[in-house]
Design a protein around this motif. Structure first.
Motif, PDB file in Angstrom:
ATOM      1  N   ALA A 279       0.842  -1.095   0.145  1.00 29.87           N
ATOM      2  CA  ALA A 279      -0.038  -0.083  -0.184  1.00 29.87           C
ATOM      3  C   ALA A 279       0.925   1.184  -0.056  1.00 29.87           C
ATOM      4  N   GLN A 280       0.287   2.470  -0.514  1.00 26.80           N
ATOM      5  CA  GLN A 280       1.222   3.483  -0.634  1.00 26.80           C
ATOM      6  C   GLN A 280       0.362   4.699  -0.464  1.00 26.80           C
ATOM      7  N   ILE A 281       0.995   5.982   0.012  1.00 28.42           N
ATOM      8  CA  ILE A 281       0.289   7.025   0.151  1.00 28.42           C
ATOM      9  C   ILE A 281       1.408   8.119  -0.102  1.00 28.42           C
ATOM     10  N   GLY A 282       0.779   9.209  -0.871  1.00 30.96           N
ATOM     11  CA  GLY A 282       1.764  10.221  -1.152  1.00 30.96           C
ATOM     12  C   GLY A 282       1.226  11.750  -1.326  1.00 30.96           C
ATOM     13  N   TYR A 283       1.757  12.643  -1.841  1.00 29.58           N
ATOM     14  CA  TYR A 283       1.460  13.969  -2.334  1.00 29.58           C
ATOM     15  C   TYR A 283       1.949  14.453  -3.365  1.00 29.58           C
ATOM     16  N   ARG A 284       1.358  14.874  -4.386  1.00 22.23           N
ATOM     17  CA  ARG A 284       1.618  15.287  -5.606  1.00 22.23           C
ATOM     18  C   ARG A 284       1.412  16.737  -5.863  1.00 22.23           C
ATOM     19  N   LEU A 285       2.355  17.608  -6.239  1.00 24.41           N
ATOM     20  CA  LEU A 285       2.089  19.193  -6.690  1.00 24.41           C
ATOM     21  C   LEU A 285       2.644  19.358  -7.999  1.00 24.41           C
ATOM     22  N   ILE A 286       1.757  20.009  -8.893  1.00 26.01           N
ATOM     23  CA  ILE A 286       2.072  20.500 -10.121  1.00 26.01           C
ATOM     24  C   ILE A 286       2.016  22.100 -10.332  1.00 26.01           C
ATOM     25  N   VAL A 287       2.738  22.787 -10.506  1.00 29.75           N
ATOM     26  CA  VAL A 287       2.618  24.393 -10.804  1.00 29.75           C
ATOM     27  C   VAL A 287       3.025  24.432 -12.250  1.00 29.75           C
ATOM     28  N   LEU A 288       2.015  25.152 -12.701  1.00 29.62           N
ATOM     29  CA  LEU A 288       2.200  25.217 -14.439  1.00 29.62           C
ATOM     30  C   LEU A 288       1.825  26.683 -15.004  1.00 29.62           C
ATOM     31  N   GLY A 289       2.030  27.050 -15.939  1.00 30.32           N
ATOM     32  CA  GLY A 289       1.356  28.151 -17.034  1.00 30.32           C
ATOM     33  C   GLY A 289       1.236  27.651 -18.205  1.00 30.32           C
ATOM     34  N   VAL A 290       0.296  27.810 -18.981  1.00 27.65           N
ATOM     35  CA  VAL A 290       0.079  27.670 -20.147  1.00 27.65           C
ATOM     36  C   VAL A 290      -0.385  28.671 -20.765  1.00 27.65           C
ATOM     37  N   GLU A 291      -0.246  28.767 -22.017  1.00 23.77           N
ATOM     38  CA  GLU A 291      -0.831  30.009 -22.784  1.00 23.77           C
ATOM     39  C   GLU A 291      -0.716  29.723 -24.472  1.00 23.77           C
ATOM     40  N   GLU A 292      -2.013  29.985 -25.121  1.00 24.71           N
ATOM     41  CA  GLU A 292      -1.903  29.579 -26.587  1.00 24.71           C
ATOM     42  C   GLU A 292      -2.687  31.013 -27.239  1.00 24.71           C
ATOM     43  N   GLY A 293      -2.176  31.496 -28.159  1.00 26.32           N
ATOM     44  CA  GLY A 293      -2.826  32.386 -29.121  1.00 26.32           C
ATOM     45  C   GLY A 293      -2.326  33.777 -28.622  1.00 26.32           C
ATOM     46  N   SER A 294      -2.805  34.985 -29.011  1.00 27.61           N
ATOM     47  CA  SER A 294      -2.285  36.269 -28.524  1.00 27.61           C
ATOM     48  C   SER A 294      -3.499  37.073 -28.808  1.00 27.61           C
ATOM     49  N   GLY A 295      -3.453  38.241 -28.158  1.00 27.82           N
ATOM     50  CA  GLY A 295      -4.392  39.213 -28.126  1.00 27.82           C
ATOM     51  C   GLY A 295      -5.656  38.921 -27.496  1.00 27.82           C
ATOM     52  N   ALA A 296      -6.890  39.207 -28.208  1.00 33.49           N
ATOM     53  CA  ALA A 296      -8.225  38.677 -27.771  1.00 33.49           C
ATOM     54  C   ALA A 296      -8.442  37.320 -28.034  1.00 33.49           C
TER      55      ALA A 296
END
Length: 316
Positions: A279-296
């Motif tokens: 059996a297992q137990i744990g902690y996961r963290l993902i910090v991210l930034g995503v961007e697509e396109g420009s302007g409006a």
């Protein structure tokens, strides 16, 4: 009365048979003596040759497969902005908490590792989905969706990530072995390299209090980002029963029309009453930034997903 003389060929046969018995019998005795000498010459308390081959680091035992199906209690945070090609964006982003999307949810999570001695390949995946509704305090826009004060903003948010990372063992150590060859404390460290994909899907709709003819009432985005990653993992194991693992990885791909970055951290504890299951137990963290396109016509999300997970572990 004299006995008949033994024919020459019988004499030769008796001589050859006697020599064969002496040769093979002596060889067998010598071999037995050698084996006995090997055991007798082994100092008390030292392993004999029959079990010494087992006294190796677990990584030197050839192929290994580890499967970890789990469930996580994850929550998301951050700010999201939707494309607004029809009306133009007046504000950059809206916080997920203001859209009632910051509550944790049970989500599937798992890893599969295949390794051979110092090398390994790990495939990991995580999926998250939530929907929420928030009452608008004042008029505004979310992408192309226009709302007035009092309108309900209903939003569905989904995130999934799949990673494939290779590992190369740069450190391994064993403190000592028990009599049966079980390592007491074994440690290892790997450098990681690979790729990770992020898929983000957002669908928003406006439930109006007062009809607003001609106003756009929905906005959405569905984007996929793939980036290279690199990192480091550490593991500690006690008597193949208790284990602790930690890894950290970072990645990014800054392109003109599609860019992403991420920072991934995980720590887990496992207990295996049998070498092949635990059996297992744990902690996961993902910090991210995503961007697509420009302007409006720009989609972006700067945030994180984090939480506890638990499940089972199979080792083969």
């Amino acid at each position: 009365m004299q006995s008949a003389p033994v024919p020459a060929f019988r004499r030769r046969l008796l001589i050859i048979t006697s020599m064969a018995i002496a040769t093979f019998g002596g060889g067998a005795s010598a071999q037995s003596a050698t084996a006995t000498s090997t055991l007798a010459d082994t100092p008390p308390g030292e392993p004999t040759s029959e079990i010494s081959f087992q006294r190796v680091h677990p990584d030197d035992e050839g192929w290994r497969v580890r499967f970890e199906p789990s469930v996580g209690y994850f929550g998301v945070s951050g700010d999201v902005g939707l494309p607004a090609p029809l009306t133009g964006r007046e504000d950059d982003q809206r916080s997920l908490s203001s859209l009632d999307l910051d509550s944790p949810r049970l989500s599937p999570y798992g890893e599969l590792l295949v390794g051979y001695e110092r090398w390994s390949v790990t495939v990991s995946g995580l999926g998250f989905s939530i929907d929420g509704g928030a009452r608008a305090a004042r008029a505004g826009r979310f992408g192309d969706a226009v709302f007035a004060a009092g309108d309900e903003i209903e939003t569905e948010f989904s995130y999934a990530t799949v990673g494939v990372r290779g590992g190369y063992r740069i450190h391994r150590w064993v403190s000592e072995f028990e009599a049966d060859g079980t390592p007491v404390v074994a440690t290892r460290a790997d450098v990681l390299f690979g790729a990770r994909g992020h898929r983000v899907e957002v669908d928003a709709s406006i439930d109006r209090v007062v009809p607003l003819p001609g106003a756009v009432s929905a906005a959405s985005a569905d984007e996929l980002f793939i980036e290279p990653v690199a990192g480091l993992s550490l593991e500690l194991e006690y008597k193949r029963t208790f284990g602790l693992d930690f890894y950290i990885a970072a990645g990014g791909l800054p392109l003109d029309d599609r860019s992403s970055y991420s920072f991934d951290l995980g720590v887990g504890f496992n207990y295996r009453p049998r070498p092949w299951i635990g059996a297992q137990i744990g902690y996961r963290l993902i910090v991210l930034g995503v961007e697509e396109g420009s302007g409006a016509d720009r989609f972006e999300w700067d945030g994180a997903i984090a939480g506890l997970y638990w499940g089972v572990r199979f080792d083969f």
